[in-house]
Scaffold this active site. Structure first.
Site, PDB file in Angstrom:
ATOM      1  N   HIS A   1       0.904  -1.286  -0.202  1.00 37.95           N
ATOM      2  CA  HIS A   1       0.045   0.101  -0.055  1.00 37.95           C
ATOM      3  C   HIS A   1       0.972   1.262   0.010  1.00 37.95           C
ATOM      4  O   HIS A   1       1.871   1.323   0.692  1.00 37.95           O
ATOM      5  CB  HIS A   1      -1.007  -0.157   1.174  1.00 37.95           C
ATOM      6  CG  HIS A   1      -1.461   1.212   1.512  1.00 37.95           C
ATOM      7  ND1 HIS A   1      -2.657   1.748   1.016  1.00 37.95           N
ATOM      8  CD2 HIS A   1      -1.308   2.330   2.310  1.00 37.95           C
ATOM      9  CE1 HIS A   1      -2.999   2.981   1.591  1.00 37.95           C
ATOM     10  NE2 HIS A   1      -1.982   3.479   2.277  1.00 37.95           N
TER      11      HIS A   1
ATOM     12  N   CYS B   1      -4.872   2.037  -4.565  1.00 35.00           N
ATOM     13  CA  CYS B   1      -4.167   3.277  -3.952  1.00 35.00           C
ATOM     14  C   CYS B   1      -2.882   3.342  -4.652  1.00 35.00           C
ATOM     15  O   CYS B   1      -2.415   4.268  -4.814  1.00 35.00           O
ATOM     16  CB  CYS B   1      -3.652   2.850  -2.494  1.00 35.00           C
ATOM     17  SG  CYS B   1      -3.139   1.280  -2.121  1.00 35.00           S
TER      18      CYS B   1
END
Lengths: 636, 164
Positions: free
Chosen positions: B38, B108
Site C-alpha cells: 500500500h 491506492c
C-alpha cells in the site's frame, strides 16, 4: 510575421527557430484557425485530472503559445492554466524544449478554478496569491485566507481540517470496523499458524485474530493505545452507534430496556470506554463488583436477589450472545462470564460428558472479555463452547474428511459454531462459494496447491471427485444451515462413528453400501474407532462375553442400520436434503424420529447417545425395549 | 520574479501483510511476493492516499499502519500546495472519487503512481504497480478475487473533500 507552410510533421528535422508567436496547427483541429509556423510539430499529451487531449505544437514553441493552444482546447483562460512537466511548473517565458518536452510526452495541466467554475475541482477554490508562475492574478481568495508562499503542507490543507474535522473523522471512523477484517486477512497477525483449507482461510484468520486479541492482552492494549482507536472510543455517540449496530445487542435491548438506558447515558458510556481502554482499571472494577456482589449475598434474602439479578440480566445476555447456536444457553459455562455463576433454573437435560468416551479436544476459544469488553471488538463476542457430548471430532464426517487437517478444522468448527456462522454469513463468502462452484477447475486447482493435500494423492483424488458435490452442498442453504447447527454437526459425527464401527464389525456390509457413491472410507478412519467411543455396539473393552451378545444385535440391527446408511449416503451423494440431522422433508433420519425417545433415555441416565440410537432403531422406537437392550449390552 | 520552490516528494510504502506475504506467498500463490503493498504520497507535509471512500490525507506516518516499510524518494516538485490541492480536488471529483476504488485495477497504488507522475514525472516502482496482475495470474488469486475486492483497506486519515 512570416508564415510558411509547415514541413511534414512526421519527420523530425531540426526546426528553424521561430521569431515570433504563432501556434502551429496541422489542421486536425476543428475549432482553430489554421496557422502554420516554423519548426517541427510535436504531439504532446496534455492531461488534466479529468481528461486528456493531444495537442500538436511546434517543437520550439514557447510555453505561452502552448498555453494559448491549450486554453482554446480546454476552454479555459490562459491565466487559469498551470502546466507541470517532470515536476516543474512551466512558466510563460520558458520554451517547451527548455523543459525537454518532446513528441509523445505528457504534460500535466491543472486548471485553476476561479469561482467554482471550469474544469477544476468542484469544492472550494484554493487561493494562491503568492505562488510562483505569476499567473494567479485572477484567482479569488475563496473562503479561506491564502497560505503564505513557501509554507509547507499544513497551511495548504488546514482548510480541510477546519471545515471537516469532526464530520470526516466520524465518517472515516464509521467505516473503521471493517478494518479489523482486512487487517486480519493481510496483516497485523503475529503468529498465525496452521492455515488450513484454502477457502476457509480468511474467516478463520479473522476468528483467529479475534481469539488472539482475547488471549493476548498485550496486543489488545497495543491496539487500545493507538491514538486513532482512542479517539474513536472517546466519542460516545460513535460507540453507541457501534453497539447498537450489533443485532444481538439490539435483541438484548428489546428484552431489557434498562440496558438501552445505560447506553444512552453518556457519562456511563464514557466510563465504560475508559474501562475498556484501561485493562488494569477494568480488572479493578471487576474486583470491586465481585466484592460488592459477595457482600450482597450475606444480606438475608440477598442470595435470592442475586440469583434474580443473574437470571434476569445475565442469562438473556448469554442467550443473546449464543443465540447463534440455536439452543442451549445452559450447556456452555464460563467464557464471557465474569462471575462464573452456574446456570440454573431448569434441570440439565443435556447428557453429561461421556466419561468413557474419547478425550475431549481441549482448546475452547476464548470468550469475549466481559460484557463491556465486548463492545470493543466489533466482530462480536466469541463465547467458548465446551464439547458437552464428548464426541471425538476426529472421527467426523465422510471419508474425505478424515485427513488430519480437515479434522482439526472440523474440530474447531464443532467447538465454535460461531465460526461457522460468521464464516457463512459473511457476504463475500457467498460470492466466493458461487465463484468456486461455477468454476470447479479453479477450486480444484486451489485445493491441489494447498500443502494440506499436496502429499496425499489419494486424498486429492477423492476430493476432486467429491468436489462438485461438495460445492453444490455448500450452495445448498439447507446444507449450510446444517453446518451452522452444532447439534446437527454432532449428529453427523455420530453417524460417522456408526459407519466406522460398522466397517470393522461387519466389513462385508460396507462394500455393498459403498455403491452409494461415497468413496471407501480410508483406513485412516480406523484409528478413530477404538477411540471413537462406544458407538452402539460396545467392543472397545474387547470383552468376549459381550461379543456374542453384540453380534446377534448387530445382525439384528443390520437391516435397520443398512437402511439408515443408505439413506445417509443418498443424502450426501445427492447433495441435498440438508444433511443428516436437519430433518429434511425428503427423508427423516432415525435420530429425528426418535428424538423424544432419545431425550427420555438420556434423562433416565443413559448417556451413550449412540447406543441409545442404535437401540431405538433396533426396537423401532420402543423405549422400554430399547432400555432392556441397553441394559443387556452395556456395563451398568 | 517567479519563485521556484522545490518541494520534496516521497513515497511511503507499507506492507499490509507485515511480512506474511513474503513467507506465505510461495505456499499460497505459488510465486514469491515480497509484500502486499500500500503506498501513499507524502508532499507538503501531508500523506495522501486513495481508499475506498476517496482520497484521504493525514500527517505522514500517522495511519494505523504505523511506520512505512520503506520510503522512496521521488525527487522534488515545483507544484505548490495550492495547485496540488486543486489537482487533488479535481481528481477526487473524477477519476479518484469515492466509489471508484477497485482493489485490483484502480487502487491506492494507481493513485500514487498518477500523483507521482504529476508531481515529478516519475512513476513508482513497477513491483508495486504490478502486484495486482501478479496476484491475479495465480489461480488462488483468481479464486479469492471476489473476497478480496469486497474487503476495504482503510488506513485512516480524513477524506480531503469531506465526502463519503
Amino acid at each position: 510575421m512570416t508564415r510558411k507552410l509547415t514541413p511534414d510533421p512526421s519527420c523530425s528535422i531540426g526546426g528553424v527557430k521561430m521569431a515570433d508567436q504563432g501556434a502551429a496547427d496541422p489542421g486536425n483541429n476543428n475549432n482553430n484557425k489554421p496557422e502554420a509556423s516554423e519548426g517541427t510539430i510535436i504531439k504532446v499529451t496534455v492531461k488534466t485530472p479529468k481528461d486528456k487531449e493531444e495537442i500538436a505544437i511546434a517543437e520550439d514553441a514557447s510555453v505561452t503559445q502552448f498555453k494559448e493552444e491549450i486554453s482554446r482546447r480546454f476552454k479555459a483562460k490562459q491565466d487559469q492554466l498551470v502546466l507541470i512537466f517532470a515536476g516543474k511548473i512551466l512558466k510563460d517565458g520558458d520554451s517547451l524544449s527548455q523543459h525537454g518536452i518532446k513528441d509523445g510526452l505528457t504534460v500535466h495541466l491543472v486548471i485553476k478554478t476561479a469561482h467554482k467554475a471550469g474544469d477544476g475541482g468542484s469544492t472550494s477554490a484554493s487561493s494562491s496569491t503568492s505562488t510562483q508562475a505569476g499567473n494567479t492574478s485572477t484567482s479569488s481568495p475563496g473562503t479561506i485566507p491564502p497560505p503564505t508562499a513557501g509554507s509547507t503542507g499544513p497551511a495548504g490543507t488546514t482548510h480541510t481540517d477546519a471545515q471537516h474535522t469532526d464530520t470526516t473523522k466520524m465518517m472515516c471512523i464509521n467505516r473503521r470496523p471493517p478494518i479489523w477484517r482486512p487487517s486480519a486477512g493481510f496483516g497485523d497477525l503475529a503468529g498465525l499458524a496452521g492455515l488450513g483449507m484454502g477457502s476457509a482461510n480468511f474467516m478463520e484468520l479473522q476468528q483467529q485474530m479475534q481469539r488472539q486479541l482475547m488471549s493476548n492482552p498485550e496486543m489488545l492494549s497495543q491496539i487500545m493505545e493507538n491514538p486513532l482507536v482512542q479517539n474513536m472510543m472517546s466519542n460516545p455517540d460513535l460507540m453507541r452507534q457501534m453497539i447498537m449496530a450489533n443485532p444481538q445487542m439490539q435483541q438484548l435491548m428489546e428484552r431489557n430496556p434498562e440496558i438501552s438506558h445505560m447506553l444512552n447515558n453518556p457519562e456511563l458510556m464514557r466510563q465504560t470506554m475508559e474501562l475498556a481502554r484501561n485493562p488494569a482499571m477494568m480488572q479493578e472494577m471487576m474486583r470491586n463488583q465481585d466484592r460488592a456482589l459477595s457482600n450482597l449475598e450475606s444480606i438475608p434474602g440477598g442470595y435470592n436477589a442475586l440469583r434474580r439479578m443473574y437470571t434476569d440480566i445475565q442469562e438473556p445476555m448469554f442467550s443473546a450472545a449464543r443465540e447463534q447456536f440455536g439452543s442451549n444457553p445452559f450447556s456452555a459455562l464460563g467464557g464471557t462470564s465474569d462471575s462464573g455463576v452456574q446456570p440454573s433454573r431448569t434441570e440439565n437435560r443435556e447428557p453429561l460428558p461421556n466419561p468413557w468416551g474419547p478425550p475431549n479436544s481441549s482448546n475452547p476459544s476464548e470468550g469475549g472479555g466481559g460484557t463491556t469488553g465486548s463492545t470493543s471488538t466489533p466482530g462480536g463476542t466469541n463465547p467458548s463452547v465446551s464439547n458437552p457430548l464428548g464426541i471425538n471430532p476426529g472421527s467426523l464426517g465422510n471419508g474425505m474428511f478424515n485427513s488430519p487437517g480437515m479434522q482439526s478444522l472440523l474440530q474447531q468448527i464443532s467447538e465454535n459454531p460461531q465460526l461457522m456462522q460468521n464464516m457463512l454469513s459473511a457476504p463475500y463468502m457467498r460470492s466466493m462459494m458461487q465463484s468456486l462452484a461455477q468454476n470447479p477447475e479453479l477450486a480444484s486447482q486451489v485445493l491441489m496447491n494447498n500443502p494440506l493435500f499436496a502429499g496425499n494423492p489419494q486424498l486429492q483424488e477423492q476430493f476432486r471427485s467429491q468436489l462438485p458435490i461438495f460445492l453444490q452442498q455448500m450452495q445448498n442453504p439447507e446444507a449450510l444451515s446444517v453446518m451452522t447447527n452444532p447439534r446437527a454437526m454432532q449428529a453427523l459425527m455420530q453417524i460417522q462413528q456408526g459407519l466406522q464401527t460398522l466397517q470393522t464389525e461387519a466389513p462385508g456390509l460396507m462394500p455393498s453400501l459403498m455403491s452409494g457413491g461415497v468413496p471407501g472410507i480410508p483406513t485412516g478412519g480406523v484409528p478413530g474407532i477404538p477411540t471413537g467411543g462406544v458407538p452402539g455396539i460396545p467392543t472397545a473393552g474387547g470383552m468376549p462375553t459381550e461379543n456374542p451378545a453384540s453380534s446377534p444385535s448387530s445382525a439384528g440391527t443390520n437391516a435397520a442400520q443398512q437402511q439408515l446408511m443408505q439413506q445417509m449416503l443418498q443424502m450426501f451423494a445427492g447433495g441435498g436434503g440438508g444433511g443428516g440431522g436437519g430433518g429434511s422433508a425428503t427423508t427423516q433420519t432415525p435420530e429425528v424420529r426418535f428424538q423424544s425417545q432419545l431425550d427420555q433415555l438420556s434423562a433416565m441416565g443413559f448417556i451413550n447417545r449412540e447406543a441409545n440410537l442404535q437401540a431405538l432403531i433396533a426396537t423401532g422406537g420402543d423405549i422400554n425395549a430399547a432400555i432392556e437392550r441397553l441394559l443387556g449390552s452395556q456395563p451398568s | 520574479m517567479d519563485q521556484t520552490d522545490s518541494y520534496p516528494v516521497k513515497l511511503y510504502v507499507y506492507d499490509l501483510s507485515k511480512g506474511m506475504a513474503r513467507q506465505m506467498s510461495p505456499i499460497m500463490l505459488g510465486k514469491q511476493l515480497d509484500g502486499i503493498w500500500h503506498t501513499a504520497i507524502v508532499v507538503h507535509g501531508q500523506e495522501y492516499f486513495f481508499v475506498r471512500e476517496g482520497i484521504n490525507n493525514c500527517t505522514p506516518g500517522d495511519t494505523h499502519l504505523g511506520r512505512p516499510d520503506s520510503i522512496l524518494d521521488l525527487g522534488t516538485t515545483e507544484v505548490s500546495a495550492e495547485i496540488f490541492r486543486e489537482y487533488l480536488d479535481s481528481l477526487a471529483a473524477s477519476t479518484y472519487g469515492s466509489g471508484t476504488y477497485k482493489l485490483f485495477e484502480h487502487n491506492c497504488n494507481a493513485f500514487s503512481n498518477d500523483v507521482a507522475q504529476f508531481l515529478t514525472g516519475q512513476k513508482i516502482p513497477s513491483y508495486i504497480t504490478d502486484l495486482p496482475s501478479e496476484v491475479l495470474s495465480t489461480p488462488f488469486g483468481q479464486t479469492l478475487r471476489p473476497l478480496l475486492e469486497s474487503m476495504a483497506i482503510n488506513p485512516g486519515g480524513n477524506n480531503i473533500t469531506g465526502q463519503r
